[in-house]
Write a protein that holds these residues in place. Structure first.
Motif, PDB file in Angstrom:
ATOM      1  N   ALA A   1       0.714  -1.287   0.164  1.00 47.98           N
ATOM      2  CA  ALA A   1       0.195   0.029   0.304  1.00 47.98           C
ATOM      3  C   ALA A   1       0.520   1.273   0.418  1.00 47.98           C
ATOM      4  O   ALA A   1       0.173   2.523  -0.612  1.00 47.98           O
ATOM      5  CB  ALA A   1      -0.728   0.513   0.470  1.00 47.98           C
ATOM      6  N   SER A   2       1.624   1.508   0.995  1.00 49.99           N
ATOM      7  CA  SER A   2       3.077   2.124   0.570  1.00 49.99           C
ATOM      8  C   SER A   2       3.765   2.640  -0.553  1.00 49.99           C
ATOM      9  O   SER A   2       3.253   3.378  -1.238  1.00 49.99           O
ATOM     10  CB  SER A   2       3.894   2.153   1.504  1.00 49.99           C
ATOM     11  OG  SER A   2       3.387   1.586   3.338  1.00 49.99           O
ATOM     12  N   GLN A   3       3.414   1.500  -0.875  1.00 45.51           N
ATOM     13  CA  GLN A   3       4.410   1.565  -2.565  1.00 45.51           C
ATOM     14  C   GLN A   3       3.273   2.560  -3.382  1.00 45.51           C
ATOM     15  O   GLN A   3       3.640   3.651  -4.843  1.00 45.51           O
ATOM     16  CB  GLN A   3       4.603   0.402  -3.460  1.00 45.51           C
ATOM     17  CG  GLN A   3       5.269   0.658  -4.653  1.00 45.51           C
ATOM     18  CD  GLN A   3       7.159   0.178  -4.454  1.00 45.51           C
ATOM     19  OE1 GLN A   3       7.406   0.606  -4.034  1.00 45.51           O
ATOM     20  NE2 GLN A   3       7.540   0.677  -5.867  1.00 45.51           N
ATOM     21  N   GLU A   4       2.244   1.930  -2.991  1.00 41.85           N
ATOM     22  CA  GLU A   4       0.725   2.747  -4.083  1.00 41.85           C
ATOM     23  C   GLU A   4       0.610   4.377  -4.009  1.00 41.85           C
ATOM     24  O   GLU A   4       0.641   5.317  -4.643  1.00 41.85           O
ATOM     25  CB  GLU A   4      -0.238   1.884  -3.693  1.00 41.85           C
ATOM     26  CG  GLU A   4      -0.321   0.046  -3.906  1.00 41.85           C
ATOM     27  CD  GLU A   4      -1.757  -0.227  -4.083  1.00 41.85           C
ATOM     28  OE1 GLU A   4      -2.317   0.536  -3.413  1.00 41.85           O
ATOM     29  OE2 GLU A   4      -1.889  -1.704  -4.437  1.00 41.85           O
ATOM     30  N   ILE A   5       0.850   4.517  -2.961  1.00 39.65           N
ATOM     31  CA  ILE A   5       1.020   6.157  -2.818  1.00 39.65           C
ATOM     32  C   ILE A   5       2.159   6.372  -2.996  1.00 39.65           C
ATOM     33  O   ILE A   5       2.174   8.060  -3.577  1.00 39.65           O
ATOM     34  CB  ILE A   5       1.067   6.137  -0.686  1.00 39.65           C
ATOM     35  CG1 ILE A   5      -0.189   5.468   0.163  1.00 39.65           C
ATOM     36  CG2 ILE A   5       1.103   7.590  -0.481  1.00 39.65           C
ATOM     37  CD1 ILE A   5      -0.049   5.608   1.087  1.00 39.65           C
ATOM     38  N   LEU A   6       3.116   6.567  -3.711  1.00 43.80           N
ATOM     39  CA  LEU A   6       4.934   6.629  -3.874  1.00 43.80           C
ATOM     40  C   LEU A   6       3.373   7.019  -4.963  1.00 43.80           C
ATOM     41  O   LEU A   6       4.583   8.252  -5.742  1.00 43.80           O
ATOM     42  CB  LEU A   6       5.324   6.227  -3.410  1.00 43.80           C
ATOM     43  CG  LEU A   6       6.412   5.925  -1.604  1.00 43.80           C
ATOM     44  CD1 LEU A   6       7.518   5.106  -1.702  1.00 43.80           C
ATOM     45  CD2 LEU A   6       6.987   7.328  -1.361  1.00 43.80           C
ATOM     46  N   GLN A   7       3.873   5.847  -5.715  1.00 40.74           N
ATOM     47  CA  GLN A   7       3.679   5.981  -7.360  1.00 40.74           C
ATOM     48  C   GLN A   7       2.591   6.709  -7.257  1.00 40.74           C
ATOM     49  O   GLN A   7       2.788   7.967  -8.394  1.00 40.74           O
ATOM     50  CB  GLN A   7       2.808   4.844  -7.433  1.00 40.74           C
ATOM     51  CG  GLN A   7       2.590   4.710  -9.351  1.00 40.74           C
ATOM     52  CD  GLN A   7       4.336   4.590  -9.861  1.00 40.74           C
ATOM     53  OE1 GLN A   7       5.242   3.675  -9.441  1.00 40.74           O
ATOM     54  NE2 GLN A   7       4.303   4.734 -10.894  1.00 40.74           N
ATOM     55  N   LYS A   8       1.276   6.602  -6.873  1.00 41.36           N
ATOM     56  CA  LYS A   8       0.168   7.915  -6.915  1.00 41.36           C
ATOM     57  C   LYS A   8       0.458   9.240  -7.401  1.00 41.36           C
ATOM     58  O   LYS A   8       0.501   9.835  -7.872  1.00 41.36           O
ATOM     59  CB  LYS A   8      -1.100   7.364  -5.482  1.00 41.36           C
ATOM     60  CG  LYS A   8      -1.801   9.252  -5.750  1.00 41.36           C
ATOM     61  CD  LYS A   8      -3.152   9.026  -5.028  1.00 41.36           C
ATOM     62  CE  LYS A   8      -2.340   9.987  -3.689  1.00 41.36           C
ATOM     63  NZ  LYS A   8      -2.792   9.864  -1.924  1.00 41.36           N
ATOM     64  N   TYR A   9       1.762   9.503  -5.620  1.00 35.43           N
ATOM     65  CA  TYR A   9       2.579  11.167  -6.045  1.00 35.43           C
ATOM     66  C   TYR A   9       2.899  11.610  -7.166  1.00 35.43           C
ATOM     67  O   TYR A   9       3.119  12.337  -7.507  1.00 35.43           O
ATOM     68  CB  TYR A   9       2.782  11.313  -4.648  1.00 35.43           C
ATOM     69  CG  TYR A   9       2.092  11.744  -3.369  1.00 35.43           C
ATOM     70  CD1 TYR A   9       1.523  12.971  -3.173  1.00 35.43           C
ATOM     71  CD2 TYR A   9       1.578  10.371  -3.035  1.00 35.43           C
ATOM     72  CE1 TYR A   9       0.510  13.393  -2.383  1.00 35.43           C
ATOM     73  CE2 TYR A   9       0.337  10.983  -1.655  1.00 35.43           C
ATOM     74  CZ  TYR A   9       0.170  12.580  -1.409  1.00 35.43           C
ATOM     75  OH  TYR A   9      -1.209  13.044  -0.457  1.00 35.43           O
ATOM     76  N   LEU A  10       4.251  10.481  -6.967  1.00 33.27           N
ATOM     77  CA  LEU A  10       5.144  10.359  -8.445  1.00 33.27           C
ATOM     78  C   LEU A  10       4.261  10.354  -9.671  1.00 33.27           C
ATOM     79  O   LEU A  10       4.137  11.327 -10.473  1.00 33.27           O
ATOM     80  CB  LEU A  10       5.848   8.985  -8.330  1.00 33.27           C
ATOM     81  CG  LEU A  10       6.553   8.849 -10.100  1.00 33.27           C
ATOM     82  CD1 LEU A  10       7.541   9.700 -10.074  1.00 33.27           C
ATOM     83  CD2 LEU A  10       6.899   7.400 -10.159  1.00 33.27           C
ATOM     84  N   GLU A  11       3.099   9.718 -10.156  1.00 33.57           N
ATOM     85  CA  GLU A  11       2.593  10.209 -11.054  1.00 33.57           C
ATOM     86  C   GLU A  11       1.679  11.663 -10.888  1.00 33.57           C
ATOM     87  O   GLU A  11       1.689  12.339 -12.337  1.00 33.57           O
ATOM     88  CB  GLU A  11       0.787   9.348 -11.208  1.00 33.57           C
ATOM     89  CG  GLU A  11       1.558   7.544 -11.393  1.00 33.57           C
ATOM     90  CD  GLU A  11       0.933   7.123 -11.705  1.00 33.57           C
ATOM     91  OE1 GLU A  11      -0.563   7.243 -11.958  1.00 33.57           O
ATOM     92  OE2 GLU A  11       0.652   5.096 -11.676  1.00 33.57           O
ATOM     93  N   GLN A  12       1.113  12.121  -9.360  1.00 30.61           N
ATOM     94  CA  GLN A  12       0.450  13.487  -9.522  1.00 30.61           C
ATOM     95  C   GLN A  12       1.549  14.795 -10.042  1.00 30.61           C
ATOM     96  O   GLN A  12       1.479  15.711 -10.934  1.00 30.61           O
ATOM     97  CB  GLN A  12       0.453  13.848  -8.351  1.00 30.61           C
ATOM     98  CG  GLN A  12      -0.289  15.269  -7.864  1.00 30.61           C
ATOM     99  CD  GLN A  12      -0.630  15.803  -6.271  1.00 30.61           C
ATOM    100  OE1 GLN A  12      -1.255  14.316  -6.210  1.00 30.61           O
ATOM    101  NE2 GLN A  12      -0.738  16.828  -6.101  1.00 30.61           N
ATOM    102  N   TYR A  13       2.782  14.188  -9.077  1.00 36.34           N
ATOM    103  CA  TYR A  13       4.339  15.053  -9.957  1.00 36.34           C
ATOM    104  C   TYR A  13       4.704  15.331 -11.342  1.00 36.34           C
ATOM    105  O   TYR A  13       4.874  16.234 -11.963  1.00 36.34           O
ATOM    106  CB  TYR A  13       5.470  15.237  -8.991  1.00 36.34           C
ATOM    107  CG  TYR A  13       5.058  16.123  -7.227  1.00 36.34           C
ATOM    108  CD1 TYR A  13       4.401  16.691  -7.716  1.00 36.34           C
ATOM    109  CD2 TYR A  13       4.662  14.569  -5.918  1.00 36.34           C
ATOM    110  CE1 TYR A  13       3.844  17.846  -5.770  1.00 36.34           C
ATOM    111  CE2 TYR A  13       4.746  15.674  -4.876  1.00 36.34           C
ATOM    112  CZ  TYR A  13       3.968  16.880  -4.938  1.00 36.34           C
ATOM    113  OH  TYR A  13       3.511  17.018  -3.398  1.00 36.34           O
ATOM    114  N   GLU A  14       4.739  14.476 -11.875  1.00 35.65           N
ATOM    115  CA  GLU A  14       5.023  13.785 -13.070  1.00 35.65           C
ATOM    116  C   GLU A  14       3.980  14.609 -14.630  1.00 35.65           C
ATOM    117  O   GLU A  14       4.054  15.633 -15.241  1.00 35.65           O
ATOM    118  CB  GLU A  14       5.459  12.122 -13.614  1.00 35.65           C
ATOM    119  CG  GLU A  14       6.401  12.148 -12.728  1.00 35.65           C
ATOM    120  CD  GLU A  14       6.570  10.157 -13.375  1.00 35.65           C
ATOM    121  OE1 GLU A  14       7.970   9.418 -13.267  1.00 35.65           O
ATOM    122  OE2 GLU A  14       4.852   9.711 -13.734  1.00 35.65           O
ATOM    123  N   SER A  15       2.794  14.495 -14.226  1.00 30.17           N
ATOM    124  CA  SER A  15       1.910  15.199 -14.436  1.00 30.17           C
ATOM    125  C   SER A  15       2.530  16.230 -14.721  1.00 30.17           C
ATOM    126  O   SER A  15       1.597  17.482 -15.612  1.00 30.17           O
ATOM    127  CB  SER A  15       0.599  14.646 -14.048  1.00 30.17           C
ATOM    128  OG  SER A  15      -0.242  15.666 -15.002  1.00 30.17           O
TER     129      SER A  15
END
Length: 280
Positions: free
Chosen positions: A263-277
């Motif tokens: 679940a932590s990996q999913e949260i990190l990935q969510k923010y990564l995709e947000q900032y990449e966008s």
């Protein structure tokens, strides 16, 4: 070499070994034919710690095997300057922190407002240091030191790093979207290594055991663990067992409330995709 982090660490271990053997400093001095003052200076790192003196102490204490060899190695290495002692004028607090990182078997980092220093990118670190008022002519050196410190995670016998990161640290766009995206990508890459784990403390749980402040818990194997507390331009180590136990308790509580690894990996990935966008 006296009164350095490594000398103080060895002195502390010699005191503990004497105490475990049931001897007072006076009794040890008598057995060695030394003055009690000499034993005191060695055990407080106020006197250069010589290998032959450590050998003599360990002989009286009857210490053998791996523990003896470990302490003798510490004594031999104490006269070799560490990389952070060469040509640098670093605060004592920072040299002590680096020394603890070098010796630690396990490091548990609980962070609230910024992402863990041992996983930071150069640009993220620079942005944090600029905002905190580090003089411009010293920033490059401090950034480089932090990057070199990260080598403990990839050396032959690397330290184990456990990070508990408050989700708040990911919501603050330090350096902007591009810097944050690069930073989160570095953390996501780091957790692929077997000695690095990151667990996120989600905003949804509200209050948690880490809210009382950021701290780093160092475990060394044989020497007793210590806790490092960092404040603005300063820091302090706590090593009294009863005090350190409170931080072990806090870590246990965080383990119960933090998101699991997936679940932590999913949260990190969510923010990564947000900032990449946002960076496009």
């Amino acid at each position: 070499m006296s009164d350095t982090p490594r000398a103080r660490a060895l002195a502390k271990e010699l005191r503990a070994a004497r105490s475990a053997a049931g001897l007072t400093a006076r009794e040890l001095a008598r057995a060695l034919g030394w003055s009690e003052a000499k034993v005191s200076r060695i055990e407080t790192a106020r006197r250069g710690i010589l290998v032959q003196n450590v050998e003599a102490i360990l002989d009286v204490l009857g210490m053998k095997g791996g523990d003896r060899e470990r302490l003798l190695k510490m004594a031999r290495d104490i006269r070799e300057p560490a990389w952070w002692e060469l040509g640098r004028e670093l605060p004592q607090q920072l040299t002590a922190l680096i020394d603890a990182e070098q010796r630690a078997k396990t490091i548990t980092d609980v962070t609230l407002n910024v992402l863990p220093g041992l996983l930071q990118t150069r640009t993220y670190t620079r942005t944090v240091m600029e905002a905190s008022g580090v003089p411009e002519d010293r920033i490059d050196d401090h950034v480089s030191i932090r990057q070199v410190r990260q080598g403990i995670l990839s050396k032959r016998n690397p330290a184990t790093l456990r990070c508990f990161i408050d989700e708040t640290a990911m919501t603050r766009p330090i350096g902007g979207a591009k810097v944050m995206a690069d930073q989160l990508q570095k953390i996501i890459s780091a957790v692929k290594e077997p000695n690095v784990t990151v667990r996120v403390i989600p905003l949804s749980i509200g209050a948690h055991a880490g809210l009382s402040g950021t701290f780093v818990l160092f475990e060394f194997g044989k020497p007793r663990p210590v806790v490092y507390l960092e404040a603005r331009r300063s820091g302090a180590f706590i090593d009294e067992p009863d005090d350190v136990a409170l931080f072990f308790d806090a870590v246990e509580r965080l383990e119960d409330h933090a998101s699991d690894l997936e679940a932590s990996q999913e949260i990190l990935q969510k923010y990564l995709e947000q900032y990449e966008s946002e960076a496009k």
